[in-house]
Design a protein around this motif. Structure first.
Motif, PDB file in Angstrom:
ATOM      1  N   ARG A   1      14.274   4.256   4.126  1.00 39.00           N
ATOM      2  CA  ARG A   1      12.815   4.210   4.061  1.00 39.00           C
ATOM      3  C   ARG A   1      12.267   4.127   2.642  1.00 39.00           C
ATOM      4  O   ARG A   1      11.055   3.982   2.457  1.00 39.00           O
TER       5      ARG A   1
ATOM      6  N   ASP B   1      10.809   3.124  -0.783  1.00 38.58           N
ATOM      7  CA  ASP B   1       9.988   2.007  -1.237  1.00 38.58           C
ATOM      8  C   ASP B   1       9.498   2.355  -2.636  1.00 38.58           C
ATOM      9  O   ASP B   1       8.855   3.386  -2.839  1.00 38.58           O
TER      10      ASP B   1
ATOM     11  N   ARG C   1       6.010   3.407  -3.117  1.00 36.70           N
ATOM     12  CA  ARG C   1       5.597   4.707  -2.561  1.00 36.70           C
ATOM     13  C   ARG C   1       6.462   5.762  -3.237  1.00 36.70           C
ATOM     14  O   ARG C   1       7.547   6.089  -2.746  1.00 36.70           O
TER      15      ARG C   1
ATOM     16  N   ARG D   1       0.258  -4.785  -1.337  1.00 36.73           N
ATOM     17  CA  ARG D   1       1.337  -4.419  -2.253  1.00 36.73           C
ATOM     18  C   ARG D   1       0.893  -4.590  -3.710  1.00 36.73           C
ATOM     19  O   ARG D   1       1.287  -3.820  -4.589  1.00 36.73           O
TER      20      ARG D   1
END
Length: 334
Positions: free
Chosen positions: A95, A97, A100, A303
């Motif tokens: 997960r 990223d 993030r 993004r």
């Protein structure tokens, strides 16, 4: 590449290749667990009254099977508990990223895997720092290119269209009556083209941001959005904003601009609310619409906003439920 490296430093390469790799703590733990299980199993067989004949009797087969099952189960439970942190580490890997930040795995209570987890967290820190630095360079280059294009549009194309417009005006004044209607149409087309060029130039280089500040720039941005899209905007912009750096003001402006652009393209909204002010002691930008919502996949626009937010250490969240509109919220560091 390997050949070039060996030519430059053959001794160093040989030392690295031939250096023995010490056994990992996880390997030692697994060896210890298996050794402990087999030792306990051997001791139990040694002190227990159970015996095995040669050849094995039918009545002794269940004893052997039960003993084997107990050993395998004990070994599986111990190995499973030792490798449990790897499952959590794998979940973080899946997960993670780089847009993030802050997603880390705690190394407390993980025993021999603490070093692996600490190394992984350090790798994420390094990758996020490198991503933030590269994004800063890319966005700075993008802003410089936008300013260059805006200047060329305003100074060259804009002035050329202005000259054409003045020439058409003089021609209309001297033209016969039967040609004036067509010339007027051409004049209006050129004027509309000139207005569009100026609008694009303002979007590329928000001069009002540098001249009048963030408050006036957001008001002008929302007014222009309403004029182009026909969607009314409710503004709640704190007029007492001060002490913000140029980079912070530019990030806030660009994220508000991209949010309004996405609303025009995708939201099918009837109203929009743009607010900027203190919430819970932290400056917060919020752009909310009442459109169709349901943003499931983040495109290049969102993004790009996340990359800009990282430049100033801010946090960007996008909340979008089907039929309930979308909210883009930028929470600046306190």
């Amino acid at each position: 590449m390997d050949v070039a490296l060996s030519e430059r430093d053959p001794e160093g390469m040989r030392d690295r290749d031939e250096r023995p790799v010490p056994p990992s703590a996880l390997f030692r733990r697994l060896v210890l667990i298996n050794g402990l299980v087999f030792t306990v199993g051997t001791l139990v067989l040694a002190v227990s009254p159970a015996t095995v004949s040669s050849p094995v009797l039918v009545t002794e087969v269940p004893v052997l099977i039960i003993g084997l099952i107990v050993i395998l189960a004990a070994n599986a439970l111990l190995v499973r508990s030792s490798l449990a942190p790897l499952d959590a580490l794998t979940a973080v890997m899946q997960r993670v990223d780089l847009l993030r930040t802050g997603d880390r795995l705690s190394d407390k209570g993980n025993g021999d895997l603490a070093h692996l987890i600490t190394t992984f967290n350090a790798m994420l820190d390094r990758l996020e720092a490198e991503r933030s630095e590269s994004s800063a360079h890319a966005l700075a280059a993008q802003e410089a290119e936008r300013q260059r294009i805006a200047r060329e549009l305003h100074d060259e194309i804009g002035q050329s269209l202005t000259v054409v417009l003045l020439g058409l005006k003089r021609t209309v004044d001297r033209a016969p009556e039967e040609l004036r209607e067509e010339l007027h149409a051409s004049q209006e087309s050129v004027r509309a083209c000139l207005d569009e060029v100026r609008l694009v130039a303002r979007r590329l280089r928000p001069g009002v941001l540098a001249d009048l500040g963030l408050h006036s720039a957001l008001i002008a941005l929302s007014t222009e959005f309403s004029q182009v899209s026909g969607i009314p905007v409710t503004r709640k912009v704190d007029s007492g904003l001060s002490g913000l750096s140029e980079d912070t003001e530019l990030v806030i402006y660009r994220i508000a601009q991209e949010s309004l652009t996405n609303i025009t393209r995708h939201a099918r909204a009837s109203t929009v609310t743009l607010s900027l002010g203190e919430h819970g002691g932290r400056l917060t930008l919020s752009v909310t619409d009442d459109g169709r919502g349901g943003v499931m996949k983040e495109g290049a626009g969102i993004r790009g906003m996340r990359e800009r937010a990282l430049l100033i250490g801010a946090r960007l969240t996008v909340t979008s439920s089907p039929g309930s509109g979308t909210e883009v919220r930028l929470l600046l560091p306190g």
